[in-house]
Design a protein around this motif. Structure first.
Motif, PDB file in Angstrom:
ATOM      1  N   LEU A  62       0.841  -1.192   0.000  1.00 19.05           N
ATOM      2  CA  LEU A  62       0.000   0.000   0.000  1.00 19.05           C
ATOM      3  C   LEU A  62       0.873   1.238   0.000  1.00 19.05           C
ATOM      4  O   LEU A  62       1.979   1.215   0.516  1.00 19.05           O
ATOM      5  N   PRO A  63       0.384   2.331  -0.590  1.00 13.46           N
ATOM      6  CA  PRO A  63       1.242   3.514  -0.654  1.00 13.46           C
ATOM      7  C   PRO A  63       1.847   3.770   0.713  1.00 13.46           C
ATOM      8  O   PRO A  63       1.144   4.007   1.681  1.00 13.46           O
ATOM      9  N   CYS A  64       3.113   3.642   0.778  1.00 15.32           N
ATOM     10  CA  CYS A  64       3.752   3.727   2.078  1.00 15.32           C
ATOM     11  C   CYS A  64       5.000   4.575   1.990  1.00 15.32           C
ATOM     12  O   CYS A  64       5.527   4.822   0.917  1.00 15.32           O
ATOM     13  N   ARG A  65       5.437   4.973   3.103  1.00 11.78           N
ATOM     14  CA  ARG A  65       6.663   5.737   3.210  1.00 11.78           C
ATOM     15  C   ARG A  65       7.395   5.184   4.414  1.00 11.78           C
ATOM     16  O   ARG A  65       6.995   5.427   5.542  1.00 11.78           O
ATOM     17  N   ASN A  66       8.405   4.411   4.154  1.00 13.27           N
ATOM     18  CA  ASN A  66       9.206   3.827   5.219  1.00 13.27           C
ATOM     19  C   ASN A  66      10.377   4.749   5.493  1.00 13.27           C
ATOM     20  O   ASN A  66      11.196   4.972   4.618  1.00 13.27           O
ATOM     21  N   ILE A  67      10.443   5.276   6.691  1.00  7.79           N
ATOM     22  CA  ILE A  67      11.507   6.210   7.037  1.00  7.79           C
ATOM     23  C   ILE A  67      12.377   5.594   8.113  1.00  7.79           C
ATOM     24  O   ILE A  67      11.893   5.118   9.122  1.00  7.79           O
ATOM     25  N   MET A  68      13.662   5.588   7.865  1.00  4.43           N
ATOM     26  CA  MET A  68      14.624   5.039   8.802  1.00  4.43           C
ATOM     27  C   MET A  68      15.728   6.056   9.010  1.00  4.43           C
ATOM     28  O   MET A  68      15.922   6.938   8.196  1.00  4.43           O
ATOM     29  N   ARG A  69      16.453   5.923  10.085  1.00  6.62           N
ATOM     30  CA  ARG A  69      17.575   6.814  10.325  1.00  6.62           C
ATOM     31  C   ARG A  69      18.847   5.981  10.448  1.00  6.62           C
ATOM     32  O   ARG A  69      18.867   4.966  11.096  1.00  6.62           O
ATOM     33  N   SER A  70      19.877   6.459   9.824  1.00  2.09           N
ATOM     34  CA  SER A  70      21.182   5.821   9.896  1.00  2.09           C
ATOM     35  C   SER A  70      22.182   6.932  10.196  1.00  2.09           C
ATOM     36  O   SER A  70      22.549   7.695   9.314  1.00  2.09           O
TER      37      SER A  70
ATOM     38  N   SER B  47      18.763  10.494   6.953  1.00  7.94           N
ATOM     39  CA  SER B  47      17.463   9.832   6.897  1.00  7.94           C
ATOM     40  C   SER B  47      17.288   9.241   5.505  1.00  7.94           C
ATOM     41  O   SER B  47      17.859   9.714   4.532  1.00  7.94           O
ATOM     42  N   GLN B  48      16.471   8.213   5.434  1.00  5.77           N
ATOM     43  CA  GLN B  48      16.234   7.532   4.172  1.00  5.77           C
ATOM     44  C   GLN B  48      14.770   7.128   4.114  1.00  5.77           C
ATOM     45  O   GLN B  48      14.153   6.867   5.131  1.00  5.77           O
ATOM     46  N   SER B  49      14.228   7.099   2.917  1.00  8.11           N
ATOM     47  CA  SER B  49      12.841   6.688   2.760  1.00  8.11           C
ATOM     48  C   SER B  49      12.641   6.005   1.420  1.00  8.11           C
ATOM     49  O   SER B  49      13.398   6.218   0.480  1.00  8.11           O
ATOM     50  N   VAL B  50      11.598   5.169   1.363  1.00  8.03           N
ATOM     51  CA  VAL B  50      11.187   4.489   0.136  1.00  8.03           C
ATOM     52  C   VAL B  50       9.697   4.732  -0.033  1.00  8.03           C
ATOM     53  O   VAL B  50       8.932   4.593   0.914  1.00  8.03           O
ATOM     54  N   THR B  51       9.293   5.092  -1.245  1.00  6.96           N
ATOM     55  CA  THR B  51       7.881   5.331  -1.532  1.00  6.96           C
ATOM     56  C   THR B  51       7.478   4.522  -2.757  1.00  6.96           C
ATOM     57  O   THR B  51       8.171   4.543  -3.768  1.00  6.96           O
TER      58      THR B  51
END
Length: 128
Positions: A9-17, A21-25
């Motif tokens: 489903l349209p998602c935005r995964n946000i992680m921190r390293s 920051s990084q995200s995938v859509t």
């Protein structure tokens, strides 16, 4: 026969390293195609470093299956079952493509991003 391929489903995964920051859509909720047609499932990412990118497939009541991954090198990655994806750094994209879909391709698809990739190393035991 009509096939339904669902990027997660349209998602935005946000992680921190660290401080990055990084995200995938995945902008498409559902993609419907006919058997034999070509398909493209879009994946856009946001990350300022060198990303490690992945595409997974999940059939009903099953675990995730890795289709392909990009670490570096050739931007066109060939995966299992004739899937391929092209890493386009200038567009921050890693779209999954297949030229001719089959009924067995109906599933939920996930793209993923990692700032680092751990490669497991081991020895082959030939004394079995």
């Amino acid at each position: 026969m009509c096939l339904l391929l669902c990027p997660s489903l349209p998602c935005r995964n946000i992680m921190r390293s660290g401080d990055k920051s990084q995200s995938v859509t995945q902008p498409d909720a559902h993609v419907t195609v006919f058997e034999g047609d070509s398909v493209e499932l879009r994946c856009n990412y946001s990350y300022s470093g060198a990303p490690y990118l992945f595409w997974y497939k999940q059939n009903h009541d099953q675990g995730l299956q890795l289709l392909l991954r990009y670490f570096s090198g050739d931007p066109v990655v060939h995966g299992v079952n004739s899937f391929e994806a092209e890493f386009q750094k200038s567009k921050s994209s890693f779209h999954l493509k297949k030229t001719s879909v089959h009924l067995s391709d109906s599933a939920v698809y996930f793209s993923a991003l990692s700032a680092q990739c751990l490669r497991l190393q081991g020895e082959l035991n030939t004394n079995l």
